[in-house]
Every structure is written in C-alpha cells, then in structure tokens.
Design a protein around this motif. Structure first.
Motif, short mmCIF file in Angstrom:
data_model
loop_
_atom_site.label_atom_id
_atom_site.label_comp_id
_atom_site.label_asym_id
_atom_site.label_seq_id
_atom_site.Cartn_x
_atom_site.Cartn_y
_atom_site.Cartn_z
N GLU A 273 2.10 13.88 -0.51
CA GLU A 273 2.75 12.90 -1.37
C GLU A 273 3.17 11.80 -0.38
O GLU A 273 3.34 10.68 -0.95
N ILE A 274 3.90 12.04 0.70
CA ILE A 274 4.27 11.06 1.59
C ILE A 274 3.22 10.07 1.95
O ILE A 274 3.03 8.89 1.99
N ALA A 275 1.91 10.76 2.22
CA ALA A 275 0.68 10.01 2.47
C ALA A 275 0.26 9.07 1.52
O ALA A 275 -0.14 8.03 1.81
N LYS A 276 0.55 9.30 0.09
CA LYS A 276 0.11 8.49 -0.97
C LYS A 276 0.84 7.24 -0.88
O LYS A 276 0.44 6.25 -1.42
N ASP A 277 1.88 7.36 -0.58
CA ASP A 277 2.94 6.14 -0.73
C ASP A 277 2.90 5.27 0.88
O ASP A 277 2.95 4.09 0.86
N TYR A 278 2.60 5.81 1.90
CA TYR A 278 2.46 5.25 3.26
C TYR A 278 1.32 5.23 3.94
O TYR A 278 1.43 4.51 5.13
#
Length: 312
Positions: A273-278
C-alpha cells in the motif's frame, strides 16, 4: 493518533533522506525522525486552533459592522449561528489545546493572521456557510456537521494554507492528508457533553518504540539484506531497482525478522500500500512478488520466528 502505516512512511522518508545525503549519523537522523513525528501534533493543533481563530475574526467583523455610521438592519442584528457554534466553542474552551499551544509557543495565527482572513473570506462566500446560517434547527448535531464540512471543503483543500504549512516544515507535506483524516475523526467523535481533549500522539508505548526500532534496524542491517534481495531478483541489477522500492523491501525484511508479533502478511500488505502512494505504478506488484519469495525463504531457514497463532 498516528497509526503504524504512517509511522512506516516517516521511517521510509528518513532512511531515504539518510541515503541521499550520504549521512552516516544515525543518532542525529533518529532524533530528526522523532522530531518530525512529534511536529505532526503541532499541525493537528494548528488546524483545530484555526477553526477557533476564524470564528473569532467573524465575531470581530460583526462587532465592527454594528459600529458603522450607516449600519444596515443586518449589521445591527446579525445572524450569530457561526459565532455560537457549539463544537467550535468546545475547542475554544479546551484546556488541553490551550496548554499545548502555550507550552509549544504555537502563535502562528497571531503572526500570520492573513491565513485566518483567507479562510474566513472563502467560508463566507460559500454555499455551505449560507445554508448553515439559514438552518432553523439549533442543535449540536447541526453545528458538528457544519464544522466537519467546513474543515473538509474549505480548510483541508486550501492551496495557500497547504503552501504555508510546507514552508513551515517540509515534512508536513506528507503529513497533511493523515492529519486531515485525524482531525475529521476527532470532530466526528466529539460529544456535546464532553470537554475537547487532544489526546495522545501514539496509541501506546509499543507504537512509540516501533519508530526507533524499525529505523535503527533497517539502517544498521540493510546491507545484510541485499543478498536476500539479489537472490530473489536474479534478472535485476541492484541499481535498476527504484530507491524507494529497495528501502521498502529492506524495511519489510526488518519487520519479518525483528518484530515477532507482526504477522508476515500484514507487513507485506502494508508495504504494498505504501508503494502505491510513494513509488512507481508497477512497484506494488514487484514488491509483493519479492517479499512473498523472501518471506518463504526466511521462514524455511527459520530466520522468521513469529509469536502467536496465525502470524505467518
């Protein structure tokens, strides 16, 4: 209250900053990380205080209008619904907020009062404000719904205010969405019969300790994990993997090994999920595949040992 996902984001940013600056001062960077997390509370309180300051300015304008030489009927008998808003008044009367502002010297709206004016001007021109003033019902429920919409529709999306916050502290750029959600949650939960209390930054001591341990262990052991990553990415040279992706993978491996109470699947899902944003569009798929392979290998080698049922 900060959640673990945002803690992970803050740690990711600190690891990235440390790598980019080639800085090896772990203690200094850890102090800055903790300071950055603590400053989120300032942003939270500043936004709550802004609601109060906007109300105060509206009251001041109302008082000045009454003193006009050619005051209209509306000037002399104004609609005081906003001035009397029950939720904003609870915030204004909060000992918790007042103490925090005094201790941390948060005098932003005194020094930079133009932003209070910007928000009030936008509010008073809005249909939201006109509809609220025309509402016959006088209740806490109506007042609360208005304040939540006021924050969501006027304050949160204001670009000038966002630029102001960014100028005050660069790390607030990524904190704003989280803090905005935090504020809406606080406003929604506030009861008419309770004092407004700002609460705590961390849920518990474990979450506070999680910040330092995740950062330290990732920085100190990241080189140890590079072979694990290389083994599961045979078609990729290390310098072809995006910097953020590499950091997220290393942080996840740290969680696999160093945090026995966090389920492996929870860790993988969080970093996806963090990868999707950053990171890049395809990063979440790449990270999912790599972490799935690494977690299986580490479990097989008994380097992952989880405590509790169903934690793998």
């Amino acid at each position: 209250m900060i959640n673990r996902r945002h803690i992970r984001v803050k740690v990711m940013q600190s690891v990235y900053a440390m790598q980019q600056s080639l800085n090896q001062d772990l203690i200094r960077e850890e102090k800055f990380l903790k300071h950055s997390v603590l400053k989120m509370f300032d942003l939270y309180v500043l936004n709550l205080q802004l609601l109060v300051e906007v109300q105060k300015l509206a009251a001041k304008r109302m008082a000045l209008s009454k003193k006009k030489i050619l005051a209209t009927k509306e000037d002399l008998k104004p609609n005081t619904k906003f001035i009397d808003n029950k939720l904003i008044n609870l915030i204004a009367e909060s000992i918790s907020i007042e103490s925090y502002i005094e201790i941390n010297n948060l005098n932003n709206w005194e020094l930079d009062s133009e932003y209070v004016k910007i928000i009030l001007d936008e509010l008073q021109k809005s249909d939201l404000y006109k509809k609220y003033l025309d509402t016959v019902e006088d209740s806490y429920k109506v007042d609360q719904a208005f304040v939540i919409d006021f924050f969501k529709e006027i304050i949160a999306p204001n670009e000038k205010l966002a630029d102001y916050y960014e100028d005050k502290m660069i790390s607030w750029v990524d904190d704003i969405p989280f803090v905005n959600t935090w504020i809406v949650r606080s406003l929604s939960k506030q009861k008419a019969s309770n004092n407004f209390i700002i609460g705590v930054l961390y849920k518990d001591a474990d979450d506070e300790a999680f910040v330092s341990k995740l950062f330290r262990k990732t920085v100190l052991k990241q080189q140890n994990y590079e072979q694990d990553i290389a083994d599961k990415t045979p078609n990729w040279e290390a310098d072809r993997i995006a910097d953020i992706d590499m950091i997220l993978i290393k942080m996840a491996i740290t969680e696999f090994i160093e945090f026995p109470s966090i389920p492996t699947r929870v860790t993988i899902n969080e970093y996806i999920e963090i990868a999707k944003d950053y990171s890049t569009v395809k990063s979440s798929y790449f990270i999912n595949g790599v972490l799935d392979k690494i977690s299986k290998e580490l479990t097989k080698d008994k380097r992952i040992v989880k405590i509790g049922r169903g934690l793998l």
